[in-house]
Scaffold this motif. Sequence first.
Motif, short mmCIF file in Angstrom:
data_model
loop_
_atom_site.label_atom_id
_atom_site.label_comp_id
_atom_site.label_asym_id
_atom_site.label_seq_id
_atom_site.Cartn_x
_atom_site.Cartn_y
_atom_site.Cartn_z
N LYS A 25 0.83 -1.21 0.00
CA LYS A 25 0.00 0.00 0.00
C LYS A 25 0.87 1.26 0.00
O LYS A 25 0.59 2.20 -0.74
N LYS A 28 2.36 1.83 -3.44
CA LYS A 28 1.40 2.39 -4.39
C LYS A 28 1.23 3.89 -4.17
O LYS A 28 1.22 4.66 -5.13
N ASP A 32 2.30 6.53 -7.00
CA ASP A 32 1.22 7.36 -7.53
C ASP A 32 1.55 8.84 -7.37
O ASP A 32 1.22 9.66 -8.23
#
Length: 66
Positions: A25, A28, A32
């Motif tokens: 997580k 990401k 991002d």
Amino acid sequence: MPNPRNPVDHLLAKTPGWRGVTLAKLRKIILDADPVMTETVKWRRPSSPLGAPVWEHNGIVCLGMF
């Protein structure tokens, strides 16, 4: 899809349970936020043979320790 040549993919595959889920997580969110961020694994040692994932962009931005 995981890239077998990416050391962070290998580290995630070898990290079971909540630590691996949380690290995925975090990864990401980091990628991002800055898609040109580079990631690698550093500081492998006998007590931590997988090392620590490190994200860099003009210097170290973040690392994952567990």
